[in-house]
Each structure stands twice: as C-alpha cells, then as structure tokens.
Design a protein around this motif. Structure first.
Motif, mmCIF file in Angstrom:
data_model
loop_
_atom_site.group_PDB
_atom_site.id
_atom_site.type_symbol
_atom_site.label_atom_id
_atom_site.label_comp_id
_atom_site.label_asym_id
_atom_site.label_seq_id
_atom_site.Cartn_x
_atom_site.Cartn_y
_atom_site.Cartn_z
ATOM 1 N N LEU A 19 0.837 -1.197 0.000
ATOM 2 C CA LEU A 19 0.000 0.000 0.000
ATOM 3 C C LEU A 19 0.874 1.251 0.000
ATOM 4 C CD1 LEU A 19 -2.966 0.876 0.055
ATOM 5 C CD2 LEU A 19 -2.848 0.816 2.546
ATOM 6 N N ARG A 20 1.915 1.263 0.802
ATOM 7 C CA ARG A 20 2.841 2.413 0.860
ATOM 8 C C ARG A 20 3.472 2.671 -0.503
ATOM 9 N NH1 ARG A 20 4.008 6.195 2.436
ATOM 10 N NH2 ARG A 20 6.184 6.110 2.908
ATOM 11 N N LYS A 21 3.873 1.595 -1.198
ATOM 12 C CA LYS A 21 4.503 1.752 -2.514
ATOM 13 C C LYS A 21 3.517 2.280 -3.544
ATOM 14 C CE LYS A 21 7.999 -1.768 -1.778
ATOM 15 N NZ LYS A 21 8.410 -3.151 -2.042
ATOM 16 N N GLU A 22 2.260 1.913 -3.430
ATOM 17 C CA GLU A 22 1.245 2.365 -4.374
ATOM 18 C C GLU A 22 0.811 3.809 -4.113
ATOM 19 O OE1 GLU A 22 -1.984 -0.448 -4.378
ATOM 20 O OE2 GLU A 22 -0.691 -2.053 -5.107
ATOM 21 N N LEU A 23 1.108 4.319 -2.924
ATOM 22 C CA LEU A 23 0.714 5.679 -2.549
ATOM 23 C C LEU A 23 1.926 6.484 -2.074
ATOM 24 C CD1 LEU A 23 -2.468 4.650 -0.532
ATOM 25 C CD2 LEU A 23 -2.380 5.509 -2.877
ATOM 26 N N PRO A 24 2.926 6.662 -2.933
ATOM 27 C CA PRO A 24 4.161 7.332 -2.489
ATOM 28 C C PRO A 24 3.973 8.796 -2.105
ATOM 29 C CG PRO A 24 4.167 7.081 -4.870
ATOM 30 C CD PRO A 24 2.968 6.334 -4.349
ATOM 31 N N MET A 25 2.874 9.427 -2.575
ATOM 32 C CA MET A 25 2.654 10.843 -2.277
ATOM 33 C C MET A 25 1.994 11.051 -0.913
ATOM 34 S SD MET A 25 0.028 9.350 -3.901
ATOM 35 C CE MET A 25 0.561 9.271 -5.562
#
Length: 114
Positions: free
Chosen positions: A41-47
């Motif tokens: 999830l963190r990688k998919e939402l880097p912003m």
C-alpha cells in the motif's frame, strides 16, 4: 437525520462522507479492493506520508470498513489489510467515483494526466 456515537448527520450523503470523506480514505479503500500488505500500500501511494496512511487505516478499521491482520509466525512482522464485508459494499461506489474521475480527466482541458 442520522446519529452515530452521538454525532449527528443531516443527510445520507453526510453519513457516507463520514466513512469515505477526506483526501485519502477513498483512495486507500479502492487500493484495498485487493488484499494488500502495508508495504504494498505504501509503494502504491508514495505521495501520502506514512503517518497519514497509518491514521487513515486506523480510522477505516475503527469504522469497520477494513480488517487488519498481523502475521507473527516468523520475523519480520507482516500486516495485511483487506475490506470487510461492510467495506465491500463500497466497491460499486468507489468504482463509480474512479470512472467519473477518468471521464472528467479525459474531457476537461484544465486537467493534465501525468
């Protein structure tokens, strides 16, 4: 009028927004249509900051929309998130919102897709 935990909502739209409102909740929910590990999830939402993701996940869990599963069988610790049955009822709404956004981006000259 609707009431949850002594908090009043004047209409069904405001009640819905209690669950999915804010900048990142609906984004997180649409990513959790498929079960994900926290790091995925963190990688998919880097912003999105790690703190914000953690806070939003906690609120979504408290609202009964997602389940947090901790796997402690062996290090390193792994945490999965997935939609509850209640959370899955939002899938058609989330997909409709996403489709509306795609159509708006395709037709609005002020929106740049990057």
């Amino acid at each position: 009028m609707y009431c949850i935990d002594n908090k009043q909502f004047p209409c069904s739209t405001s009640l819905t927004m209690k669950y999915i409102g804010g900048k990142w909740k609906s984004v997180i929910l649409i990513h959790l249509i498929q079960k994900k590990r926290y790091n995925e999830l963190r990688k998919e939402l880097p912003m999105v900051t790690e703190r914000t993701i953690s806070l939003q996940l906690k609120e979504l869990e408290e609202d009964g929309l997602i389940i947090r599963t901790v796997h402690t069988s062996k290090p390193p610790l792994k945490v999965d998130y997935e939609l509850t049955e209640f959370g899955q009822t939002l899938i058609p709404l989330l997909k409709s919102i996403a489709q509306w956004g795609k159509e708006t981006a395709a037709t609005n000259k002020r929106i740049e897709v990057v």
